[in-house]
Design an enzyme around this catalytic site. Structure first.
Site, PDB file in Angstrom:
ATOM      1  CD  GLU A  52     -13.586  12.689  10.772  1.00 43.90           C
ATOM      2  OE1 GLU A  52     -13.249  11.626  10.229  1.00 43.90           O
ATOM      3  OE2 GLU A  52     -13.372  13.813  10.290  1.00 43.90           O
ATOM      4  CD  GLU A 379      -7.319  10.200   4.628  1.00 42.68           C
ATOM      5  OE1 GLU A 379      -7.945  11.036   3.955  1.00 42.68           O
ATOM      6  OE2 GLU A 379      -7.645   9.009   4.709  1.00 42.68           O
TER       7      GLU A 379
END
Ligand code: AHR
Length: 662
Positions: A52, A379
């Site tokens: 990320e 998420e």
């Protein structure tokens, strides 16, 4: 190490006799591996990488570009740039938009030199790292105004404004064109170096997409990646590369979500957006953090290929980050999001005659990337997610049954919704559920058996993000990356391996962090502008990744099948080809232990390898001491039905023990 490699043909009884004679005060643990009863295959994707763009992982990190705000598209177009004047030169500069080089790159810099060598300096990402004698490629778009200068000088500069190598860019006209040159650095410097562009005569000129890359990128690619950082990733032998995140996928609002289509093609045409970690944490605000997308989806696919890892893109499912706005794309407006997924599959796998396959080919990769895995959302939780996942699954399942879909678990794994969501995903026959755990070291020891009780059918588990969080210390509130944390993660990983029929993918998170620009701790790998090192957790990941094994083997410790018996955690696997038994042993306690390993009647024979990671519980690595906590490897001969090994206090040991032919 005492007793290293000792092997006893007489087996466990002989070992016991040895112990009674007082050679080893504490009783050894008796570890019986049922070599002839191999269990589930251990998936090639078991250990992978989570990538990320957080902590300057991409821009300012693995993406080797040295110029920050190279296209003047930051909301403050002059961020990172300041006046450069050699020997009293005079002039002025300002952002401009009149006739830009391209509509996607609407702003550029207009500079007027009145006298002398006048121009602008770029700060880089916390300075620039250069090495004496190495070559750097400068490239920029430029034009002159009227009778402005026809030549520019590009230089590295030190804090005393002295040049550290330069190149001349000649032949400017009144039309935009790209100019290239090469600077050979005359000094080595990690953070004090800047880069400047100066007029070589009076007049006005415009510049844009100012870029400096080392020639020595990974594979020597243009628009390439830092070689040292990619090498660290490659050494992990990762089974997959997940990209581009993480919360980056979601965006705080939907307009800040990751949109892969804007990240391919000419880097000058990729639309910059703010990085969501720019101001996420007030104590670690990073106002100069933007996503140039120079490292975009095409580069991620190339990186996956280079690493020998399955590409695993995660796409936005019509939901912004629920820790932030939780903005939703209405269900009747979800088609563009699903379209992005379909087009991505075509971009990765489609024939060159297809619309998106043709774009991949035009970028230089006619062969498909062989995409097999796709994550839908990161998420996300609640009924809103289930509704959206179901829509994705319906379309993708019909059109691309060959693609394995990964669904998001509720990140709050203690909540009632976690089970509710897992149950709904089971009903939907999701292929994989992505679970995340950021917890104290202790939690990982207590939860080593988490997957023992999971259903053996239905969705497989992707432990998509996890890290042991040692409490933060110091003024910066930084969670340290200690050996204690690495051992806790290793303990948890033995639980993955023992449940290889359920857990088929896993990754530590996050991956990369710049020592002067981080937002989140702990991370797997740290770097500055020149150097990099792996944390103890990195070494644990590397040891598991490089010694995965093909089939899990049942085992008992002192006759007990429960993982953690006697305070030692373990897993065993048969190597590819079945010639070695691979045993992973974690002894997180403060006392050394000894193990006697038997092979269910089979005999060891040949040269074995033992790799051990050990040290102080609080031991960490750093730029100054990059290998303070690092594995050591030794080779030794084994023979007989039992192999005895010592496990140091606070250690992870990976043994590769050859079996004698029957
Ligand atoms: O790994 C850092 C962040 O933690 C990820 O972006 C997110 O998925 C998780 O909350």
């Amino acid at each position: 190490m005492r007793n290293a490699g000792m092997a006893l043909g007489g087996g466990v009884l002989a070992l016991m006799a040895l112990v009674r004679l007082g050679a080893q005060p504490a009783g050894p643990l008796v570890l019986a591996v049922a070599v002839d009863q191999p269990g589930a295959p251990i998936a090639s994707t078991m250990y992978g990488i989570f990538f990320e763009d957080i902590n300057f992982a991409a821009d300012g990190g693995i993406y080797a570009e040295k110029i920050k705000n190279r296209s003047f598209e930051f909301p403050d177009p002059l961020m990172g740039w300041k006046r450069a004047a050699v020997d009293g030169a005079r002039g002025s500069f300002a952002a401009a938009t009149e006739v830009p080089p391209s509509p996607a790159n609407a702003r550029y810099l207009r500079i007027t030199s009145e006298a002398g060598r006048y121009g602008v300096t770029n700060d880089g990402f916390r300075g620039m790292g250069i090495r004496k004698g190495e070559r750097y490629t400068v490239s920029l778009l430029a034009r002159r105004r009227g009778d402005g200068p026809t030549s520019l000088v590009a230089q590295f500069e030190d804090p005393r404004n002295q040049a550290q190598g330069e190149t001349l860019l000649n032949g400017l006209t009144t039309n935009w064109a790209r100019y290239r040159g090469t600077i050979t650095a005359t000094e080595t410097s990690g953070s004090r170096t800047r880069f400047r562009v100066l007029a070589d005569g009076p007049g006005t000129f415009d510049i844009d997409m100012v870029s400096v890359f080392p020639e020595d990128t990974w594979q020597g690619r243009e628009n390439g990646l830092r070689r040292d950082l990619v090498q660290l990733l490659k050494d992990m032998k990762p089974g997959f590369l997940r990209f581009p995140g993480g919360c980056i996928v979601e965006g705080r609002f939907l307009d800040g979500r990751y949109q892969w289509k804007t990240t391919i093609g000419d880097p000058a045409e990729r639309t910059l957006i703010v990085n969501r970690w720019n101001d996420e944490f007030a104590n670690r605000a990073t106002p100069d953090y933007y996503q140039s997308f120079g490292l975009g989806f095409y580069e991620y696919f190339l990186l996956s290929e280079d690493l020998g890892a399955e590409p695993l893109p995660i796409i936005n499912c019509g939901m912004a980050c629920q820790y932030n706005s939780g903005e939703l794309a209405p269900l009747d407006a979800i088609d563009p999001y699903i379209r992005d997924a379909l087009d991505l599959i075509e971009f990765a796998n489609g024939p060159v005659t297809s619309s998106w396959g043709a774009k991949r080919a035009a970028l230089g990769h006619p062969a498909p990337f062989n995409l097999k895995l796709l994550g839908v959302g990161n998420e996300q939780w609640g009924p809103q997610y289930i509704e959206r996942f179901a829509l994705f699954e319906k379309v993708l399942g019909q059109q691309h049954p060959e693609i394995t879909l990964i669904a998001s678990a509720d990140p709050n794994f203690r909540s009632a919704n976690f089970s509710w969501q897992s149950d709904r995903l089971r009903e939907l026959n999701a292929d994989f559920i992505d679970e995340h755990f950021y917890q104290p070291p202790d939690w990982f020891l207590k939860n080593v058996g988490r997957y023992d009780s999971y259903p053996r059918t239905g969705p497989r588990i992707f432990v998509g993000e996890y890290a042991a969080h040692v409490p933060a210390t110091g003024p910066q509130n930084m969670r340290p990356s200690t050996l204690e944390a690495a051992l806790a993660e290793a303990v948890f990983m033995t639980g993955f391996e023992r449940n290889a029929d359920v857990v088929r993918m896993s990754a530590f998170a996050p991956l990369l962090a710049h020592v002067d620009a981080w937002q989140w701790t702990p991370n797997l790998i740290w770097f500055d502008n020149l150097r990099s090192f792996g944390t103890p957790s990195y070494h644990a990941q590397q040891m598991f990744g490089a010694n995965r094994g093909a089939r899990v083997l049942p085992m008992t410790l002192n006759g007990n099948a429960v993982n953690g018996t006697g305070g030692v955690f373990s897993s065993a696997a048969l190597s590819e080809g079945g010639r070695e038994v691979i045993v992973k042993l974690v002894n997180p306690g403060g006392d050394a232990r000894e193990v006697a390993i038997s092979f269910g009647g089979r005999t060891a024979g040949g040269e074995a390898t033992s790799t051990t990671l050990t040290g102080d519980s609080a031991g960490e690595n750093s730029l100054a001491q990059p290998a303070r906590v690092a594995p050591t490897t030794e080779k030794f001969a084994v023979t007989g039905t039992t192999v005895i090994r010592a496990l140091p206090a606070r250690s992870l040991t990976v043994l590769r023990l050859p079996l004698a032919p029957r």
